[in-house]
Design an enzyme around this catalytic site. Structure first.
Site, PDB file in Angstrom:
ATOM      1  N   LYS A 223      33.467  43.683  38.122  1.00 60.18           N
ATOM      2  CA  LYS A 223      34.494  43.693  37.075  1.00 60.18           C
ATOM      3  C   LYS A 223      33.831  43.611  35.692  1.00 60.18           C
ATOM      4  CE  LYS A 223      37.897  42.032  40.356  1.00 60.18           C
ATOM      5  NZ  LYS A 223      39.089  41.205  40.628  1.00 60.18           N
TER       6      LYS A 223
ATOM      7  N   GLY B  33      41.678  36.898  43.181  1.00 59.87           N
ATOM      8  CA  GLY B  33      41.252  35.876  42.242  1.00 59.87           C
ATOM      9  C   GLY B  33      42.045  34.588  42.286  1.00 59.87           C
TER      10      GLY B  33
ATOM     11  N   ASN C  87      32.631  44.100  43.551  1.00 55.73           N
ATOM     12  CA  ASN C  87      33.229  44.564  42.306  1.00 55.73           C
ATOM     13  C   ASN C  87      32.938  43.527  41.231  1.00 55.73           C
ATOM     14  OD1 ASN C  87      34.782  45.551  40.230  1.00 55.73           O
ATOM     15  ND2 ASN C  87      36.746  45.243  41.254  1.00 55.73           N
TER      16      ASN C  87
ATOM     17  N   SER D 192      40.261  37.682  47.609  1.00 55.93           N
ATOM     18  CA  SER D 192      39.705  36.334  47.772  1.00 55.93           C
ATOM     19  C   SER D 192      38.901  36.191  49.054  1.00 55.93           C
ATOM     20  CB  SER D 192      40.821  35.276  47.705  1.00 55.93           C
ATOM     21  OG  SER D 192      41.402  35.244  46.415  1.00 55.93           O
TER      22      SER D 192
ATOM     23  N   HIS E 282      42.256  50.398  41.558  1.00 61.36           N
ATOM     24  CA  HIS E 282      42.305  48.945  41.716  1.00 61.36           C
ATOM     25  C   HIS E 282      43.580  48.418  41.062  1.00 61.36           C
ATOM     26  CE1 HIS E 282      41.231  44.691  41.271  1.00 61.36           C
ATOM     27  NE2 HIS E 282      40.309  44.895  42.198  1.00 61.36           N
TER      28      HIS E 282
ATOM     29  N   GLU F 118      44.135  46.046  39.185  1.00 62.88           N
ATOM     30  CA  GLU F 118      43.996  45.704  37.776  1.00 62.88           C
ATOM     31  C   GLU F 118      44.069  46.946  36.901  1.00 62.88           C
ATOM     32  OE1 GLU F 118      41.403  41.789  39.011  1.00 62.88           O
ATOM     33  OE2 GLU F 118      40.366  43.562  38.233  1.00 62.88           O
TER      34      GLU F 118
ATOM     35  N   GLU G 263      44.036  45.587  49.133  1.00 61.83           N
ATOM     36  CA  GLU G 263      43.949  44.384  48.314  1.00 61.83           C
ATOM     37  C   GLU G 263      45.349  43.870  47.997  1.00 61.83           C
ATOM     38  OE1 GLU G 263      42.448  45.162  44.413  1.00 61.83           O
ATOM     39  OE2 GLU G 263      43.816  46.841  44.205  1.00 61.83           O
TER      40      GLU G 263
END
Length: 243
Positions: free
Chosen positions: A10, A166, A8, A205, A93, A95, A160
């Protein structure tokens, strides 16, 4: 089943940088023990698809709208992505859920639209740190699965843990195995034999240093890789760790 390592990208990269990264992944993709998928920003999907045409690397996008077309300024339909060369699309996702307020119902509609346009939906689920500390991780993930996957789902699920994305932090191997087992049981209960063969990716991660241990866990069928997918050598090392 054969693992899937999905990158991904991003909101990173100029067109030239995306093409260079795609080329480096393509050049190192031979003989790996996993399928590869890269998901660049919308703007670069067609160029990356062209760079990877004829290779073993598939191309996906990072989101799509639930409608086939219409007055949706700034959005992109699943059919447009397919036309640009994508075969997969990441949906739900964390985010997107956090930054754009996406609900399970919205993710479910997008997943149905993606499948209808011939794309493989990669649907993300996962708990926040507060939910994990509150002992709600499995309940949250189970609810997201139930409400985010359309009937007849034939895509990929990515777990996730939101708090690990991250941050460099990862759950324990036992925690990862437990959630993946919960996901597998839920998929099998709802979709029967098809749920038993749905690939479940771990995202949070994942990097070359921890990939082998995570990918060896039960019901971990690959990875959804963020930061490490922006460095071809790291992304390919993760794929090699799947063997």
């Amino acid at each position: 089943m054969r693992p899937l390592i999905a990158g991904n990208w991003k909101m990173h990269g100029t067109l030239a940088e995306a093409a260079a990264l795609a080329g480096a992944v393509r050049d190192g993709a031979g003989g790996l023990p996993a399928d590869l998928l890269v998901c660049p920003p919308f703007l670069h999907v067609a160029a990356v698809a062209a760079a990877l045409r004829g290779s073993a690397v598939a191309v996906g996008a990072q989101d799509c709208h639930a409608a086939a077309k219409g007055a949706h300024t700034g959005d992109v339909s699943a059919a447009m992505l397919r036309d640009a060369g994508a075969t997969h699309v990441i949906l739900g996702h964390s985010e997107r859920r956090t930054d754009h307020g996406e609900t399970d119902a919205a993710v479910r509609a997008k997943a149905a639209a993606a499948a209808g346009a011939g794309l493989v939906p990669v649907v993300c689920v996962g708990e926040t740190e507060a939910e994990r500390l509150g002992g709600q991780a499995e309940a949250v993930v189970s609810r997201q699965l139930a409400e985010s996957l359309p009937d007849g789902f034939a895509g990929v699920v990515a777990y996730e843990p939101v708090w690990a994305i991250g941050t460099g932090r990862t759950p324990t191997e036992a925690d990862i195995a437990a959630i993946h087992g919960t996901i597998r049981a839920a998929l099998a209960a709802r979709f029967g034999a098809a749920g038993g063969t749905t690939r479940i990716l771990y995202g949070g991660s994942m990097k070359p240093g921890n990939a082998a241990a995570i990918l060896a866990l039960p019901d971990v069928d690959g990875g959804l890789v963020g930061g490490a997918s922006l460095v071809a050598a790291d992304f390919l090392a993760i794929a090699r760790a799947a063997g």
